[in-house]
Design an enzyme around this catalytic site. Structure first.
Site, mmCIF file in Angstrom:
data_model
loop_
_atom_site.group_PDB
_atom_site.id
_atom_site.type_symbol
_atom_site.label_atom_id
_atom_site.label_comp_id
_atom_site.label_asym_id
_atom_site.label_seq_id
_atom_site.Cartn_x
_atom_site.Cartn_y
_atom_site.Cartn_z
ATOM 1 N N GLU A 274 32.126 9.743 35.631
ATOM 2 C CA GLU A 274 31.981 10.067 37.049
ATOM 3 C C GLU A 274 31.019 11.232 37.210
ATOM 4 O O GLU A 274 31.186 12.240 36.520
ATOM 5 C CB GLU A 274 33.351 10.410 37.651
ATOM 6 C CG GLU A 274 34.265 9.197 37.698
ATOM 7 C CD GLU A 274 35.641 9.472 38.306
ATOM 8 O OE1 GLU A 274 35.860 10.578 38.824
ATOM 9 O OE2 GLU A 274 36.488 8.568 38.254
ATOM 10 N N HIS B 176 35.831 8.731 43.964
ATOM 11 C CA HIS B 176 37.109 9.392 43.640
ATOM 12 C C HIS B 176 37.695 10.094 44.871
ATOM 13 O O HIS B 176 37.940 11.305 44.876
ATOM 14 C CB HIS B 176 36.928 10.392 42.493
ATOM 15 C CG HIS B 176 38.177 10.559 41.685
ATOM 16 N ND1 HIS B 176 38.215 10.510 40.319
ATOM 17 C CD2 HIS B 176 39.468 10.745 42.061
ATOM 18 C CE1 HIS B 176 39.453 10.679 39.886
ATOM 19 N NE2 HIS B 176 40.235 10.817 40.944
HETATM 20 P P1 NAD Z 1 53.628 8.275 38.511
HETATM 21 O O1 NAD Z 1 53.836 9.081 37.298
HETATM 22 O O2 NAD Z 1 54.592 8.427 39.640
HETATM 23 O O3 NAD Z 1 53.509 6.743 38.107
HETATM 24 C C1 NAD Z 1 52.788 6.277 36.988
HETATM 25 C C2 NAD Z 1 53.529 5.058 36.458
HETATM 26 O O4 NAD Z 1 52.785 4.460 35.414
HETATM 27 C C3 NAD Z 1 54.912 5.417 35.878
HETATM 28 O O5 NAD Z 1 55.931 4.685 36.526
HETATM 29 C C4 NAD Z 1 54.797 5.015 34.408
HETATM 30 O O6 NAD Z 1 56.038 4.527 33.906
HETATM 31 C C5 NAD Z 1 53.733 3.949 34.477
HETATM 32 N N1 NAD Z 1 53.113 3.699 33.184
HETATM 33 C C6 NAD Z 1 52.878 4.562 32.175
HETATM 34 N N2 NAD Z 1 52.335 3.922 31.118
HETATM 35 C C7 NAD Z 1 52.226 2.637 31.477
HETATM 36 C C8 NAD Z 1 51.730 1.492 30.819
HETATM 37 N N3 NAD Z 1 51.268 1.540 29.559
HETATM 38 N N4 NAD Z 1 51.745 0.330 31.483
HETATM 39 C C9 NAD Z 1 52.206 0.256 32.759
HETATM 40 N N5 NAD Z 1 52.727 1.309 33.417
HETATM 41 C C10 NAD Z 1 52.715 2.488 32.794
HETATM 42 O O7 NAD Z 1 52.138 8.611 39.020
HETATM 43 P P2 NAD Z 1 51.509 8.373 40.472
HETATM 44 O O8 NAD Z 1 51.690 9.610 41.295
HETATM 45 O O9 NAD Z 1 51.947 7.069 41.004
HETATM 46 O O10 NAD Z 1 49.959 8.310 40.072
HETATM 47 C C11 NAD Z 1 49.413 7.181 39.405
HETATM 48 C C12 NAD Z 1 47.988 7.459 38.974
HETATM 49 O O11 NAD Z 1 47.147 7.694 40.099
HETATM 50 C C13 NAD Z 1 47.821 8.693 38.091
HETATM 51 O O12 NAD Z 1 46.987 8.390 37.010
HETATM 52 C C14 NAD Z 1 47.098 9.663 38.936
HETATM 53 O O13 NAD Z 1 46.311 10.513 38.149
HETATM 54 C C15 NAD Z 1 46.259 8.730 39.784
HETATM 55 N N6 NAD Z 1 45.778 9.395 41.014
HETATM 56 C C16 NAD Z 1 44.512 9.118 41.408
HETATM 57 C C17 NAD Z 1 44.005 9.729 42.548
HETATM 58 C C18 NAD Z 1 42.608 9.451 43.030
HETATM 59 O O14 NAD Z 1 42.015 10.309 43.617
HETATM 60 N N7 NAD Z 1 42.078 8.258 42.818
HETATM 61 C C19 NAD Z 1 44.812 10.617 43.280
HETATM 62 C C20 NAD Z 1 46.115 10.828 42.856
HETATM 63 C C21 NAD Z 1 46.595 10.217 41.715
#
Ligand code: NAD
Length: 526
Positions: free
Chosen positions: A260, A278
């Site tokens: 990115e 992003h």
């Molecule tokens: P969270 O921790 O609540 O949920 C993540 C889920 O992924 C968990 O339930 C976990 O069990 C599951 N997981 C872990 N390993 C796995 C695998 N191998 N296969 C399938 N599932 C698996 O997190 P969240 O708050 O829901 O955030 C999810 C993602 O979104 C994070 O990576 C976060 O960094 C990203 N995010 C991106 C932005 C953006 O700007 N695009 C903003 C916020 C969060």
């Protein structure tokens, strides 16, 4: 106490810090690493977003620093081992972004379905190619959610309101948990085969890196649409580009990229790829939520009121901390070890304590086990405060007990984790005052350093088996630091735990698996 705010923070956050009599707040954004290095020694706390990089060479100068507050989730811009070593608490704010990111991902799905960005550009350029942009309804379509955490579940809720059916893949939730949210829990392969839309909401971990790759694209329906607002690197972009070229995918909407910004990426050349820079958490609401949360957390930690969302340490009083810290470290490693060797959705965690630790509050140790266990799946999101909540949310039963039964080691911790696929017990102890050791795995006794890169083998107890593995390591330039063996009876099944100096590649793991009399191989990092 002085607090430095070195990245732009919402005004509400600044006010919370300024209103606290004990704190002097200074806002200095856009500092170069050298400028930061010169002044960081004056501050007791620092509030950052993603721009400030607190690498080891800068933290070495942070001699008064007690707290680092990260407004947001990922703490990859902070050198955690250095911060921890210097006794600096690192905090994040994992919850403020959920709705904003979910709504962005949902908007991406709608854009993809109705070709909104492409149609918009067409009309703006003076054209009216109505026939080119016919879309698809969401009603009745199958949505596959990869990662059923906070954002994944919010997404599912909104999709159901649009009449979509939901299947979810998340190895760390139970079927019952998915049921509660009206989703069917399925394997990744099944999700890929059945979904019309696939959305990713997972952290980037070694397990999730390239979770969508050629093999998965080959299973998908030809009209599948994919949305990624999680992390770059969860989709293998090279394979995605091939699949798009071959017309195997109807469209992709992504907010995140392997690199990115993605300047020059062939992905940008496809008409059916919708992109944003992003933007998931870029709303005033999310910014305000995280600004308020980080300011309150840093304030409370500095004035000694409470430690919340600490990524690198549990909340312990000074007296107990002296004794328990190495045990906390061991507990976390035992949880992390099991998470990397045992398959399936975790249903129960039993932790049994014996010896000196039973004189103390055991909660931080049990929390450390859960943190180690969950971090393997969820990355930086998990901390000592939210680990029990996350375990409860996932329907994991946690049992803590004390034992006075003297086994081989007077002081030890035994962790048993059950999943829908099996069960694993690991027993650990400390050598000296802080050297973490694994002394038992299931029924096998052994003595291994619980540290760094490891390879865990189950093998037939026959001459030459370990020799073959060692020869392979030699050929692949992997240096063995230590090796521990365990067996119950001669000629039966045995286990071997190698401590190695380098990370072993997936390819070498595959080659070990292919060797004769090797029953299973797992790569572990502690
Ligand atoms: P969270 O921790 O609540 O949920 C993540 C889920 O992924 C968990 O339930 C976990 O069990 C599951 N997981 C872990 N390993 C796995 C695998 N191998 N296969 C399938 N599932 C698996 O997190 P969240 O708050 O829901 O955030 C999810 C993602 O979104 C994070 O990576 C976060 O960094 C990203 N995010 C991106 C932005 C953006 O700007 N695009 C903003 C916020 C969060």
């Amino acid at each position: 106490m002085k607090v430095l705010v070195s990245d732009k923070l919402g005004t509400k956050g600044i006010s919370i810090l300024e209103e606290c009599k004990e704190l002097v707040v200074e806002e200095k954004t856009g500092l170069s690493p050298d400028e930061l290095k010169k002044i960081i020694g004056d501050y007791d706390g620092i509030v950052i977003r993603s721009a400030t990089k607190l690498k080891a060479d800068i933290l070495e100068h942070a001699n008064k620093m007690k707290v680092i507050g990260r407004a947001g989730v990922g703490v990859d811009n902070v050198d955690l081992p250095t911060a921890t070593k210097k006794g600096i608490i690192v905090m994040n704010t994992p919850e403020g972004n959920t709705v904003s990111t979910c709504e962005h991902a949902f908007s991406m799905m709608m854009s993809l379905s109705r070709n909104i960005p492409q149609a918009h550009a067409n009309v703006k350029s003076g054209k009216w190619d109505k026939n080119k942009f016919s879309g698809q309804e969401l009603l009745g379509k199958m949505l596959g959610v990869i990662g059923f955490g906070r954002i994944g579940r919010e997404f599912a809720k909104r999709a159901q309101a649009f009449g979509m059916k939901v299947i979810a893949y998340d190895p760390f939730i139970t079927k019952e948990f998915a049921d509660q949210f009206g989703a069917e829990s399925v394997t990744l392969e099944e999700l890929c085969k059945r979904a019309d839309y696939i959305t990713l909401h997972i952290p980037l971990t070694p397990e999730t890196k390239y979770i969508l790759n050629k093999k998965m694209f080959d299973l998908m329906k030809p009209n599948v649409r994919i949305i990624n607002c999680s992390r770059g690197g969860t989709i293998c972009e090279a394979d995605l580009i091939e699949a798009l070229k071959a017309g195997k995918i109807k469209g992709v909407a992504t907010d995140v990229f392997e690199k990115e910004p993605p300047a020059g990426s062939p992905l940008l050349e496809f008409d059916n790829v919708v992109v944003t820079p992003h933007l998931g958490a870029s709303t005033p609401e999310a910014q305000e939520n995280v600004a308020i949360a980080v300011a309150e957390q840093v304030r409370d930690a500095l004035i000694g009121k409470e430690i919340r969302n600490a990524v690198n340490m549990p909340s312990l009083d000074a007296e107990s901390a002296k004794v328990l810290r190495p045990w906390v470290n061991l507990s976390e490693k035992l949880g992390a070890f099991i998470a990397q060797v045992l398959e399936g959705s975790v249903t129960k965690v039993s932790v049994q304590y014996c010896g000196v630790v039973t004189n103390y509050n055991l909660a931080p140790l049990t929390i450390a086990v859960l943190k180690g266990l969950l971090t393997v799946a969820m990355g930086d999101m998990v901390n000592f405060v939210n680990a029990p909540v996350l375990a409860k949310e996932r329907g994991i039963e946690v049992v803590e007990s004390k034992s006075s039964q003297l086994e081989d080691f007077a002081n030890h911790i035994s962790v048993i984790v059950s999943t829908d696929k099996g069960k694993c017990q690991v027993v650990g102890t400390l050598f000296g005052k802080k050297d973490p050791r694994i002394v038992k795995i299931n029924d096998y006794h052994l003595d291994a350093h619980a540290e760094g890169n490891m390879i865990y083998l189950e093998n037939e107890d026959k001459p030459g088996v370990i020799g073959d593995v060692c020869v392979l390591f030699g050929k692949k330039n992997v240096n063995i630091a230590e090796m521990a063996l365990g067996r119950i009876k001669q000629g039966g099944t045995a286990i071997t735990l190698f401590n190695v100096d380098q990370e072993v590649t997936a390819e070498v793991v595959k080659e070990i698996k292919a060797l004769s009399k090797i029953l299973s191989v797992k790569k572990v990092h502690l």
